[in-house]
Each structure stands twice: as structure tokens, then as C-alpha cells.
Write a protein that holds these residues in place. Structure first.
Motif, mmCIF file in Angstrom:
data_model
loop_
_atom_site.group_PDB
_atom_site.id
_atom_site.type_symbol
_atom_site.label_atom_id
_atom_site.label_comp_id
_atom_site.label_asym_id
_atom_site.label_seq_id
_atom_site.Cartn_x
_atom_site.Cartn_y
_atom_site.Cartn_z
ATOM 1 N N THR A 22 -5.943 -0.525 -6.397
ATOM 2 C CA THR A 22 -6.902 -0.364 -5.421
ATOM 3 C C THR A 22 -8.670 -0.451 -5.365
ATOM 4 O OG1 THR A 22 -5.273 2.107 -5.455
ATOM 5 C CG2 THR A 22 -7.295 2.170 -4.308
ATOM 6 N N TYR B 262 -19.573 -9.995 7.641
ATOM 7 C CA TYR B 262 -19.616 -8.678 9.191
ATOM 8 C C TYR B 262 -21.183 -7.684 8.711
ATOM 9 C CZ TYR B 262 -14.570 -8.573 9.296
ATOM 10 O OH TYR B 262 -13.066 -8.521 9.027
ATOM 11 N N SER C 212 0.765 -1.767 -0.506
ATOM 12 C CA SER C 212 0.023 0.128 0.130
ATOM 13 C C SER C 212 0.745 1.256 0.200
ATOM 14 C CB SER C 212 -0.960 -0.234 1.281
ATOM 15 O OG SER C 212 -0.152 0.555 2.322
ATOM 16 N N GLN D 279 -12.971 -5.370 -2.979
ATOM 17 C CA GLN D 279 -12.989 -6.671 -2.509
ATOM 18 C C GLN D 279 -13.445 -6.426 -0.591
ATOM 19 O OE1 GLN D 279 -9.126 -8.311 -3.122
ATOM 20 N NE2 GLN D 279 -9.823 -10.041 -0.507
ATOM 21 N N ASP D 280 -12.689 -5.294 -0.392
ATOM 22 C CA ASP D 280 -13.050 -5.180 0.918
ATOM 23 C C ASP D 280 -14.572 -4.821 1.161
ATOM 24 O OD1 ASP D 280 -9.834 -5.062 1.354
ATOM 25 O OD2 ASP D 280 -9.844 -3.118 1.510
ATOM 26 N N GLN D 281 -15.637 -4.277 0.381
ATOM 27 C CA GLN D 281 -16.905 -3.774 0.245
ATOM 28 C C GLN D 281 -17.785 -5.701 0.206
ATOM 29 O OE1 GLN D 281 -18.034 -1.447 -2.748
ATOM 30 N NE2 GLN D 281 -17.008 0.225 -1.339
ATOM 31 N N GLU E 23 -16.654 -8.533 1.636
ATOM 32 C CA GLU E 23 -15.849 -8.973 2.479
ATOM 33 C C GLU E 23 -16.896 -8.739 3.585
ATOM 34 O OE1 GLU E 23 -12.056 -8.894 5.334
ATOM 35 O OE2 GLU E 23 -11.613 -9.346 3.267
ATOM 36 N N GLN E 24 -16.954 -6.641 3.617
ATOM 37 C CA GLN E 24 -17.791 -6.675 4.635
ATOM 38 C C GLN E 24 -19.004 -7.125 4.598
ATOM 39 O OE1 GLN E 24 -17.807 -3.986 7.251
ATOM 40 N NE2 GLN E 24 -14.933 -4.052 7.009
ATOM 41 N N LYS F 282 -20.973 -3.123 12.354
ATOM 42 C CA LYS F 282 -19.027 -3.852 12.093
ATOM 43 C C LYS F 282 -17.869 -4.727 12.601
ATOM 44 C CE LYS F 282 -20.199 -0.125 9.597
ATOM 45 N NZ LYS F 282 -20.637 -0.345 7.946
ATOM 46 N N LYS G 296 -9.239 -3.652 -4.856
ATOM 47 C CA LYS G 296 -9.070 -3.925 -3.468
ATOM 48 C C LYS G 296 -10.073 -3.424 -2.710
ATOM 49 C CE LYS G 296 -6.592 -5.084 0.582
ATOM 50 N NZ LYS G 296 -6.186 -6.336 0.973
ATOM 51 N N LEU G 297 -10.224 -2.122 -2.772
ATOM 52 C CA LEU G 297 -11.795 -1.696 -2.013
ATOM 53 C C LEU G 297 -12.865 -2.532 -2.615
ATOM 54 C CD1 LEU G 297 -10.990 1.940 -2.554
ATOM 55 C CD2 LEU G 297 -10.943 0.707 -1.015
#
Length: 529
Positions: free
Chosen positions: A341, A356, A305, A347-349, A351-352, A361, A344-345
Motif C-alpha cells: 500500500t 499531471y 486491492s 508511486q501514485d504520488q 506519477e501525479q 489534475k 503504491k501510494l
């Protein structure tokens, strides 16, 4: 007509025919030929020059000569500039519209000066027929602007030759024949024009139109034998700079050898001025720290990063490949840097959403169950104990009914904020939202006494801190049920059931307390939340 003159005009006409053929061929092959339209215009201007010169030589008055000279300079002025343009495209130079337009400023002025010469005589001061020649040959007394025009023409052709010669070593043997053809196509007319201006040609005849007959024949041969117009090598630096990925070339000691413009966009300040520095030295200048990725093996890729000057965190994937010398020995490495980027964002979304809970959260129920099973299996294999703590908010329905569901959500977030403090005291703990107002904590490698102490800390902190807002002050308490795995090898489902029983025992005993599992409850459903 004098036989010698007839011979010269015939040669010139033949040259014109060859040039017209080239023009037509390039037009027919325009869909499969790089820069076809440029080559069409190039050969067309040459044809205009050649045929106009033939008519000029057959003229018997100065007035006719001047008329054909005006037409002749459409080709004489433009052809060298267009030839340079073709060479620049061939070697892969970056050509903007401004640069292309700049090439034709002098040719445009030249044409205007020739057409209007009778009014200013800046191009040629006088035009006359030579004496003591077997046929009429025109000569001129040059003006000031003729020198500018001549210097520009020689400059264009010389620049084209130099650009092509500089590509010799970088050109594979398969393409060198067509490179030679292009070099000769520029060098021979330049030499002919120089000899003409030195007054060394027979009868003062311009040899360039006849030389163009030779160069046209060479082009035709090259087209047939080497597919010169349809196969054009792409310059290495053109590929390097047009890549969408960043590229860093290092020598064997990890010193910077080359980089492309994409890297400068990704990491402002990373420029070719840093050539010779190691990658760590460059990164220390940029961020104050060494490069975050260790030296990569061939074919290996990693991610790192980078925080931009604006504070935006970017993610990059870096891939390494070995650069080898002529004998196959490793001489350096090529690092491809790809901006991931957005991926990755995303993927994070995802994953959330998958793992989660949206409001708190915290881990959701399904992900908690998956991870807790792994913890339980690992602790069991090492003969360690796992504790499960289940708790929920007391009188939560009353809070919702009295203050509304928005305040109910705030109450849930308030409990989460307090309970997350357990993470500092119990590394590895998993906290999840188990239901509406119910939460669960898995404590790996934890004794029952330590788990009970943590639960009591959370309970006491909740009870001591009211939730304040525009709705007033609300006392928030919670009831806790705790259990511990044993050597009997209980399943996660069984431990959760035991913790649930202990939680209901805490409810029955008056709420706002911690209870340890000590056996089954006769009817847990009779106790309200």
C-alpha cells in the motif's frame, strides 16, 4: 567413612564436576549459543542440587541434613522448570514474560516451604536416619505440599519429553541425535526420581544426582559431536508465524490448508476456522466476491486491492509457488501476500507529480505530447484521423487583474469541470493543461464534424453557466481552435500549430467561438488573449 558411601559420594561429585563444566562452557559460548543464559542457570541449579546432596549424604546429624536440604531444594525445585523452559525455546514456542514467570511460582513456594518446614511441617512431617543400613541414610515422612511439589516436577519433565517427541517427525535426521540427547536428559532423571519415590533404590539413596552424571556426559558428547548448543533447528511454525508477509497454503484443489497470523491482520475474518474451504469461498464470505486473482502459475506475481472495514483501500502483491510432495509431485501451492500500500501510494504520488498538473489534475504538457504522439502514430498506421482541439479562457488576464489570482485559479478549475464532460462522449480522448489558461484535447479516430460538435458543446456549456462565489458572478467563455490530421502524415507539432492558428482566428473574430483550421494566419501574435 563407609567405602560404599564413599563410592556414592564420589559418583555424585563427578556428576557435579561435569555439570559445572557444562555451566562454564555455556557461559563461555554465550555469544554464539541460543538461550545460553538459560542453560547456564539450568546447569548451575543442577550443580547446587548435586553438591548439596553430596554434603547431605556426608552429614551425621539431622540438623546438618536439614541445612543442606534447604540448599538442595534451590536446585530440585528450579531445575525441572528451567529444563522445560529450554525445551520450549528449542521447539520454538512463543514465551511471554508472564508464561516464564508462571513456571517458577511452584518452585518458589517449594523453597519457602522447605526453609520454614519446622514451623508448619507441610513439606515433610518428620526426617530421620534409616536403621539397618551400612551408612547413615536420611528418610522423610512426606507432608501435603510434598505431593504438590512432586507432581509439579514430574509434570515439567514429562511435558518436556512430550514436546520433544512431538518434534521427532519434523526434525531432520541431522538434528535427531541432539534431539535424542535432550529427550534422554529429561527422561532419565524423571525415571530415577520415580524409582526413588517407589522405594526401589539401594539403601533408599536418591539416584538422580548420579543419573545427572550420565546426562551431563551425554550433553558434553553432544556438544562436541553435534554442536548441540550452537546449532539449534528452528521450528517450521516459528518461521511461519514470524514472517512479515502473509502466507496462505492451499492444496491442489485450492482449499485452505494453513495460514499465518499476518493474514488475519491483513484481512480480518480470514482465520483457520475456514480450513477446507476454497479461496473463492473464503473471499465470498469476506467481501461477497470471488478471489480477485486467478490461479497463479509457479513464480508468477500479481497485485490486487482490498477495501478495509474502515473504508481504507489497501494494495497487496501476491506471489505463488508450488508445494511439492516427497516424490516431487505438485500437491498444492503457497501464496505469499505482501502489503504494498505505501509503495503504491508513493508511486501514485510520483506519477501525479510527473504526469499531471497540480491545479487541474489533468495531464501536463509533456505527458500529453508523449501520449498524443502514440495516438497519432497508431491512427496513422490504421489510416484513421486524429483531431486536436486547442482552447483558452477569454479575457483571463482581466479576471486575474480584477479578482485576483485565487479567483483566476477557480476559473481554470471551472473550465476543466465543464470540459471533462467530453470524456463520456469521446472515449479515449486526452485532455491536458497546455499552458496557463490554455487547454488541449486529442481525439483519436474522430471525424472533423464530430470534433467540431464536441467543441461547440463545451463552448455553449461554458457560456451558459456563470461562475458564482463570494466574489459575485463571472461569465466565463473560451475560444477554440480545431484541426484534423490528413493522409499527408503531419507531425503532432504541426497539428498543434494549426490548432493554435485556428484559435487565434477565433480570437480575432470576437472570441467565444469555435474555428477550424483553414490556412495560416498572417500575424497571430497581434491578437490579445
Amino acid at each position: 567413612m563407609d567405602p560404599t558411601l564413599t563410592m556414592f559420594i564420589s559418583l555424585i561429585a563427578t556428576s557435579g564436576v561435569f555439570t559445572v563444566f557444562l555451566c562454564m562452557y555455556a557461559y563461555i559460548k554465550r555469544k554464539e549459543t541460543p538461550s545460553a543464559y538459560t542453560f547456564v542457570i539450568y546447569t548451575a541449579t543442577q550443580a547446587i542440587y548435586i553438591f548439596a546432596h553430596a554434603f547431605e549424604m556426608s552429614s551425621d546429624t539431622i540438623a546438618e541434613v536439614k541445612k543442606w536440604t534447604m540448599l538442595e531444594y534451590i536446585g530440585i525445585g528450579a531445575a525441572p522448570a528451567i529444563g522445560l523452559l529450554i525445551v520450549m525455546q528449542y521447539v520454538g514456542m512463543n514465551l511471554t514474560r508472564t508464561r516464564v514467570a508462571a513456571l517458577f511460582v511452584i518452585p518458589a513456594i517449594t523453597l519457602v516451604m522447605v526453609i520454614t518446614n519446622d514451623y508448619h511441617h507441610l513439606f515433610y512431617k518428620d526426617m530421620y536416619f534409616r536403621e539397618n543400613t551400612p551408612f547413615l541414610t536420611t528418610d522423610i515422612v512426606i507432608g501435603q505440599y510434598y505431593i504438590v511439589h512432586g507432581a509439579y516436577i514430574f509434570g515439567c519433565m514429562l511435558a518436556a519429553v512430550v514436546l520433544l517427541l512431538r518434534r521427532w517427525r519434523q526434525t531432520k535426521k541431522a538434528y535427531r541425535l541432539q534431539l535424542v540427547t535432550l529427550i534422554m536428559g529429561q527422561f532419565m532423571p524423571m525415571t530415577g526420581a520415580f524409582v526413588y519415590l517407589m522405594g526401589l533404590t539401594p539403601y533408599g539413596i536418591d539416584p538422580v544426582p548420579m543419573i545427572l552424571c550420565i546426562t551431563s556426559a551425554m550433553y558434553i558428547w553432544a556438544i562436541v559431536s553435534t554442536k548441540m548448543l550452537t546449532i539449534i533447528p528452528i521450528a517450521k511454525d516459528r518461521i511461519f508465524e514470524s514472517m512479515r508477509e502473509g502466507a496462505i497454503v492451499l492444496d491442489f484443489a485450492d482449499r485452505l490448508v494453513d495460514t499465518n497470523g499476518v493474514i488475519t491482520v491483513m484481512f480480518p475474518g480470514f482465520t483457520t476456522d475456514m480450513l477446507g474451504l476454497t479461496l473463492d469461498e473464503i473471499w465470498i464470505r469476506l467481501s461477497g466476491e470471488p478471489f480477485p486473482v486467478a490461479r497463479l502459475e509457479d513464480g508468477v506475481q500479481e497485485e490486487f486491492s482490498w477495501r478495509s472495514a474502515e473504508g481504507r483501500e489497501c494494495f497487496y502483491q501476491i506471489r505463488s509457488s508450488v508445494v511439492r510432495g516427497r516424490n516431487g509431485e505438485p500437491i498444492g501451492s503457497l501464496l505469499m501476500v505482501i502489503d504494498v500500500t505505501e509503495q503504491k501510494l508513493l508511486q501514485d504520488q510520483l506519477e501525479q507529480l510527473a504526469y499531471y498538473d497540480g491545479l487541474t489534475k489533468l495531464l501536463n504538457r509533456s505527458e500529453f505530447l508523449r501520449r498524443s504522439k502514440m495516438i497519432l502514430e497508431e491512427d496513422s498506421s490504421k489510416q484513421l484521423t486524429t483531431c486536436i482541439l486547442l482552447f483558452d479562457i477569454d479575457h483571463f488576464k482581466h479576471i486575474n487583474d480584477t479578482y485576483g489570482h485565487d479567483v483566476g485559479d477557480l476559473a481554470i478549475q471551472h473550465v476543466v469541470k465543464v470540459s471533462r464532460r467530453v470524456e463520456a462522449d469521446a472515449p479515449g480522448a486526452l485532455i491536458a493543461r497546455y499552458g496557463g489558461e490554455e487547454f488541449v484535447i486529442a481525439l483519436p479516430d474522430c471525424s472533423l464534424d464530430k470534433a467540431a460538435l464536441l467543441a461547440e458543446q463545451i463552448r455553449a456549456q461554458l457560456a451558459a453557466k456563470e461562475m458564482n462565489g463570494s466574489y459575485g458572478s463571472i461569465a466565463i467563455t473560451a475560444s477554440f481552435g480545431l484541426t484534423q490530421s490528413s493522409q499527408r502524415g503531419e507531425s503532432l507539432q504541426m497539428l498543434l500549430k494549426h490548432a493554435d492558428i485556428a484559435l487565434y482566428q477565433a480570437k480575432r473574430a470576437g472570441r467565444n467561438q469555435v474555428r477550424l483550421y483553414d490556412g495560416p494566419l498572417e500575424s497571430p501574435l497581434d491578437t490579445p488573449r
